[in-house]
Scaffold this active site. Sequence first.
Site, PDB file in Angstrom:
ATOM      1  CD  GLU A   1      -2.850   1.100   2.445  1.00 20.05           C
ATOM      2  OE1 GLU A   1      -3.172  -0.011   2.923  1.00 20.05           O
ATOM      3  OE2 GLU A   1      -3.278   2.179   2.892  1.00 20.05           O
TER       4      GLU A   1
ATOM      5  CE  LYS B   1      -6.020  -1.213   5.705  1.00 19.63           C
ATOM      6  NZ  LYS B   1      -5.087  -0.387   4.931  1.00 19.63           N
TER       7      LYS B   1
ATOM      8  CG  ASP C   1       1.366 -16.913  11.188  1.00 17.23           C
ATOM      9  OD1 ASP C   1       0.575 -16.210  10.541  1.00 17.23           O
ATOM     10  OD2 ASP C   1       1.104 -18.083  11.534  1.00 17.23           O
TER      11      ASP C   1
ATOM     12  CG  HIS D   1      -4.022   7.429   0.241  1.00 14.02           C
ATOM     13  ND1 HIS D   1      -3.397   6.525   1.048  1.00 14.02           N
ATOM     14  CD2 HIS D   1      -4.679   6.723  -0.691  1.00 14.02           C
ATOM     15  CE1 HIS D   1      -3.674   5.313   0.622  1.00 14.02           C
ATOM     16  NE2 HIS D   1      -4.458   5.408  -0.436  1.00 14.02           N
TER      17      HIS D   1
END
Length: 440
Positions: free
Chosen positions: A85, A280, A296, A393
């Site tokens: 991202e 998030k 992991d 962004h």
Amino acid sequence: MSNAVAGFSKLSKEEKINWIAKEYFPNPEEAISIIKNYWNADEKLQKLHDEFIENTISNFYIPLGVAPNFLINDKYSSIPMAIEESSVVAAASKSAKFWSTRGGFKATVIDTEKIGQVHFIFKGDESKLELFFTQIKDKFFTNTESITKNMQKRGGGILDIVLKNKTNLLPNYFQLHATFDTKDSMGANFINSCLEQFAKTLKEEAQAYPLFSEEEKDIEVVMSILSNYVPNCIVRAEVSCPVEDLVEKHIPNPKAFAERFVRAVQIAEVEPFRAVTHNKGIMNGIDAVVLATGNDFRAVEAGIHAYASRNGNYTSLSHAKIENDIFSFWLEVPLALGTVGGLTSLHPLVKLCLEMLENPSAEELMQFVAVAGLAQNFAALRSLTTTGIQDGHMKMHLNNILNQFEANDEERHSIRKHFKHHVVSHSAVVDYIENLRKQI
Ligand code: MEV
């Protein structure tokens, strides 16, 4: 419509690719060429990657970036981040720089306990089961000595085993709930091996226990597996500084900024829809470092979100306050990580990333990961509560659009110049490129 295939795993790599290409692509040659384009020229290295999983046909790239200038517990580090991202590494770097002149990040490991469970069904007298457990408890330790010997040498091992009665949730359901210290390894194999031995001991000892009836002797072990929920394997990361020190170009009024920032965190504390997105953003930082260091990320994700809902409501992982004109921002997250075993010594880039972090212990890695999460959260909230997120962004996303349209250097220059002063949106950039190309 595609066909089923028998014995796919037995085909050679070349045969697998040919089958996929013919089965799914109108132009099989082109598909084969894309797949092979991502093969590594170094055959030995490619073979290593082929063997990490099954049915490997190629490699799937994710960029590896670096966020420098992280001052953590008074020491500078550069943090490797594997993430697809745009904006995430830039945001982490900005946060790192911002806090490096304001005291840096503090990180503390609060506890490192891991958990595993043997889930079993016992039909009979519960008080007899409790007595049985106390009488044979030592055997769980002695029968696992060959597994725990090396871990004990490193200072870890089984911490405790308790019998849990879960019959209020499911008829006849009990657990052996075991806790472990796995030192610098994530410990999944160690824990699962211990648990499977506990299960064997449990069944064998029950069969031989004179106080049990025939039905009671017949304990049914349903499964033995570690838990990825590790609420006692916790690290804390924090930043704080006098409110007035928050001042900078985009924060002309630090008091108003701090108050709005705290309010934004409070919203995530009480409102699950916001909490999920807020967290998030934290996971953008956490996952990227977890992945780069060969850990992991699915286990980490599952455990962290369970922790975020431990009080019955899904809530923010981070918190903020202003007290006596001091702004503080912190998070606590469960992280079961390893810096030995697994991919850590096998994957050359993972090894390199760990070296970049100066070969941390698992506890030190927990600190890096938590700090990356907090830095990411700070950057997101700073943008959201000031300029809005799209400004930065979309500027980063501009690159992806330019690549998609295979813009040449001249076009890139003209587009970047234009969008310095105009709002970036996908359609605005596409319109601009199309106009530009019409003019030629
Ligand atoms: C985007 O990947 C992450 C954010 O949505 C996080 C947040 O809203 O706090 C910007």
